[in-house]
Design a protein around this motif. Sequence first.
Motif, PDB file in Angstrom:
ATOM      1  N   ASP A 157       3.133  10.413   1.869  1.00 33.51           N
ATOM      2  CA  ASP A 157       3.808  11.678   1.599  1.00 33.51           C
ATOM      3  C   ASP A 157       2.798  12.807   1.786  1.00 33.51           C
ATOM      4  OD1 ASP A 157       6.147  10.335   0.925  1.00 33.51           O
ATOM      5  OD2 ASP A 157       5.547  10.157  -1.171  1.00 33.51           O
ATOM      6  N   GLU A 158       1.548  12.498   1.479  1.00 31.21           N
ATOM      7  CA  GLU A 158       0.425  13.426   1.697  1.00 31.21           C
ATOM      8  C   GLU A 158      -0.612  12.684   2.519  1.00 31.21           C
ATOM      9  OE1 GLU A 158      -1.106  15.036  -1.929  1.00 31.21           O
ATOM     10  OE2 GLU A 158       0.886  15.265  -2.785  1.00 31.21           O
ATOM     11  N   PRO A 159      -1.403  13.388   3.300  1.00 29.54           N
ATOM     12  CA  PRO A 159      -2.434  12.702   4.093  1.00 29.54           C
ATOM     13  C   PRO A 159      -3.430  11.958   3.219  1.00 29.54           C
ATOM     14  CG  PRO A 159      -2.197  14.997   4.782  1.00 29.54           C
ATOM     15  CD  PRO A 159      -1.395  14.822   3.526  1.00 29.54           C
ATOM     16  N   MET A 160      -3.865  10.787   3.701  1.00 34.31           N
ATOM     17  CA  MET A 160      -4.961  10.073   3.050  1.00 34.31           C
ATOM     18  C   MET A 160      -6.242  10.737   3.536  1.00 34.31           C
ATOM     19  SD  MET A 160      -6.081   6.059   3.250  1.00 34.31           S
ATOM     20  CE  MET A 160      -6.441   6.071   4.996  1.00 34.31           C
ATOM     21  N   VAL A 161      -7.125  11.094   2.611  1.00 37.56           N
ATOM     22  CA  VAL A 161      -8.384  11.744   2.972  1.00 37.56           C
ATOM     23  C   VAL A 161      -9.512  10.731   2.821  1.00 37.56           C
ATOM     24  CG1 VAL A 161      -9.987  13.621   2.457  1.00 37.56           C
ATOM     25  CG2 VAL A 161      -7.521  13.994   2.247  1.00 37.56           C
ATOM     26  N   VAL A 162     -10.319  10.598   3.877  1.00 39.80           N
ATOM     27  CA  VAL A 162     -11.509   9.758   3.844  1.00 39.80           C
ATOM     28  C   VAL A 162     -12.693  10.701   4.030  1.00 39.80           C
ATOM     29  CG1 VAL A 162     -12.700   7.760   4.815  1.00 39.80           C
ATOM     30  CG2 VAL A 162     -10.186   7.885   4.924  1.00 39.80           C
ATOM     31  N   TYR A 163     -13.436  10.884   2.956  1.00 41.39           N
ATOM     32  CA  TYR A 163     -14.563  11.816   2.999  1.00 41.39           C
ATOM     33  C   TYR A 163     -15.716  11.221   3.802  1.00 41.39           C
ATOM     34  CZ  TYR A 163     -11.897  14.367  -0.436  1.00 41.39           C
ATOM     35  OH  TYR A 163     -10.890  15.059  -1.062  1.00 41.39           O
ATOM     36  N   PRO A 164     -16.593  12.055   4.357  1.00 41.95           N
ATOM     37  CA  PRO A 164     -17.723  11.556   5.145  1.00 41.95           C
ATOM     38  C   PRO A 164     -18.520  10.506   4.366  1.00 41.95           C
ATOM     39  CG  PRO A 164     -17.578  13.930   5.364  1.00 41.95           C
ATOM     40  CD  PRO A 164     -16.587  13.529   4.290  1.00 41.95           C
ATOM     41  N   GLY A 165     -18.803   9.391   5.035  1.00 40.51           N
ATOM     42  CA  GLY A 165     -19.601   8.328   4.434  1.00 40.51           C
ATOM     43  C   GLY A 165     -18.848   7.441   3.458  1.00 40.51           C
ATOM     44  N   THR A 166     -17.524   7.591   3.354  1.00 44.77           N
ATOM     45  CA  THR A 166     -16.756   6.766   2.419  1.00 44.77           C
ATOM     46  C   THR A 166     -15.751   5.888   3.161  1.00 44.77           C
ATOM     47  OG1 THR A 166     -15.003   8.392   2.037  1.00 44.77           O
ATOM     48  CG2 THR A 166     -16.952   8.523   0.615  1.00 44.77           C
ATOM     49  N   THR A 167     -15.134   4.972   2.401  1.00 47.80           N
ATOM     50  CA  THR A 167     -14.149   4.040   2.935  1.00 47.80           C
ATOM     51  C   THR A 167     -12.912   4.040   2.047  1.00 47.80           C
ATOM     52  OG1 THR A 167     -15.903   2.629   3.826  1.00 47.80           O
ATOM     53  CG2 THR A 167     -13.753   1.614   3.556  1.00 47.80           C
ATOM     54  N   GLU A 168     -11.743   4.008   2.658  1.00 45.27           N
ATOM     55  CA  GLU A 168     -10.460   3.884   1.960  1.00 45.27           C
ATOM     56  C   GLU A 168      -9.722   2.701   2.567  1.00 45.27           C
ATOM     57  OE1 GLU A 168      -9.468   5.654  -0.619  1.00 45.27           O
ATOM     58  OE2 GLU A 168     -11.132   7.088  -0.582  1.00 45.27           O
ATOM     59  N   GLU A 169      -8.514   2.415   2.046  1.00 46.96           N
ATOM     60  CA  GLU A 169      -7.732   1.300   2.564  1.00 46.96           C
ATOM     61  C   GLU A 169      -6.317   1.728   2.942  1.00 46.96           C
ATOM     62  OE1 GLU A 169      -7.720  -1.679  -0.509  1.00 46.96           O
ATOM     63  OE2 GLU A 169      -9.452  -2.673   0.390  1.00 46.96           O
ATOM     64  N   ILE A 170      -5.829   1.138   4.022  1.00 46.62           N
ATOM     65  CA  ILE A 170      -4.413   1.219   4.363  1.00 46.62           C
ATOM     66  C   ILE A 170      -3.839  -0.123   3.930  1.00 46.62           C
ATOM     67  CG2 ILE A 170      -2.709   1.347   6.216  1.00 46.62           C
ATOM     68  CD1 ILE A 170      -4.774   3.020   7.787  1.00 46.62           C
ATOM     69  N   ARG A 171      -3.076  -0.121   2.841  1.00 45.85           N
ATOM     70  CA  ARG A 171      -2.556  -1.357   2.267  1.00 45.85           C
ATOM     71  C   ARG A 171      -1.128  -1.620   2.761  1.00 45.85           C
ATOM     72  NH1 ARG A 171      -2.305  -1.414  -3.470  1.00 45.85           N
ATOM     73  NH2 ARG A 171      -1.638   0.745  -3.323  1.00 45.85           N
ATOM     74  N   PHE A 172      -0.799  -2.915   2.888  1.00 46.72           N
ATOM     75  CA  PHE A 172       0.520  -3.293   3.377  1.00 46.72           C
ATOM     76  C   PHE A 172       0.960  -4.607   2.736  1.00 46.72           C
ATOM     77  CE2 PHE A 172      -2.526  -5.343   6.156  1.00 46.72           C
ATOM     78  CZ  PHE A 172      -2.028  -6.644   6.243  1.00 46.72           C
ATOM     79  N   VAL A 173       2.244  -4.904   2.865  1.00 46.85           N
ATOM     80  CA  VAL A 173       2.799  -6.202   2.494  1.00 46.85           C
ATOM     81  C   VAL A 173       3.521  -6.740   3.723  1.00 46.85           C
ATOM     82  CG1 VAL A 173       4.436  -7.449   1.031  1.00 46.85           C
ATOM     83  CG2 VAL A 173       3.108  -5.568   0.073  1.00 46.85           C
ATOM     84  N   LEU A 174       3.156  -7.957   4.137  1.00 43.14           N
ATOM     85  CA  LEU A 174       3.875  -8.641   5.202  1.00 43.14           C
ATOM     86  C   LEU A 174       4.993  -9.420   4.530  1.00 43.14           C
ATOM     87  CD1 LEU A 174       4.039  -9.598   8.211  1.00 43.14           C
ATOM     88  CD2 LEU A 174       2.742 -11.590   7.472  1.00 43.14           C
ATOM     89  N   ASN A 175       6.221  -9.133   4.929  1.00 50.68           N
ATOM     90  CA  ASN A 175       7.397  -9.815   4.385  1.00 50.68           C
ATOM     91  C   ASN A 175       7.741 -10.951   5.332  1.00 50.68           C
ATOM     92  OD1 ASN A 175       7.781  -7.764   2.317  1.00 50.68           O
ATOM     93  ND2 ASN A 175       8.350  -6.446   4.017  1.00 50.68           N
ATOM     94  N   GLY A 176       7.436 -12.186   4.925  1.00 53.92           N
ATOM     95  CA  GLY A 176       7.681 -13.345   5.782  1.00 53.92           C
ATOM     96  C   GLY A 176       9.117 -13.364   6.276  1.00 53.92           C
ATOM     97  N   THR A 177       9.308 -13.584   7.539  1.00 52.34           N
ATOM     98  CA  THR A 177      10.641 -13.566   8.126  1.00 52.34           C
ATOM     99  C   THR A 177      11.464 -14.749   7.625  1.00 52.34           C
ATOM    100  OG1 THR A 177       9.896 -14.825  10.033  1.00 52.34           O
ATOM    101  CG2 THR A 177       9.785 -12.422  10.197  1.00 52.34           C
ATOM    102  N   LYS A 178      12.725 -14.763   7.983  1.00 52.68           N
ATOM    103  CA  LYS A 178      13.624 -15.827   7.538  1.00 52.68           C
ATOM    104  C   LYS A 178      13.556 -17.049   8.440  1.00 52.68           C
ATOM    105  CE  LYS A 178      16.724 -12.586   5.378  1.00 52.68           C
ATOM    106  NZ  LYS A 178      18.043 -11.983   5.320  1.00 52.68           N
TER     107      LYS A 178
END
Length: 126
Positions: free
Chosen positions: A67-88
């Motif tokens: 909804d708002e941009p993820m900010v990664v400051y110089p020299g730092t690390t963030e994560e893009i988190r997800f859930v894989l929903n196993g198919t049927k």
Amino acid sequence: MAFVHARAPANKPIIAFEKQVLDLGKVSVGARVEGAFAVSNPGNRSLETTEVSTDCQPCVTLHDTLDEPMVVYPGTTEEIRFVLNGTKTPDPVNVTLTVRSNAANQPRATLRIKANVVSPTRKPGG
């Protein structure tokens, strides 16, 4: 952690990923598997992601929908988190995430999630 990135131009944000392909291996049909891509900024200005999208909405749910941009400051690390929903059905899964940002080196980055969705094994006599 070793990140793949380009040399930082003066006064620019740079996007770097620990891995651009995550292979989750075997996943049972219907299982939900959480994962994350580590995003770093070796540049010297703040990195802002403006959009993270997937080519398979039912297959992958993104946490912290931007909804708002993820900010990664110089020299730092963030994560893009997800859930894989196993198919049927048992099938290989190959999902693409697109990350748009203000990065000088790669304003549109592509990440991939791979998995082999398999039928659960039955126990003898069960």
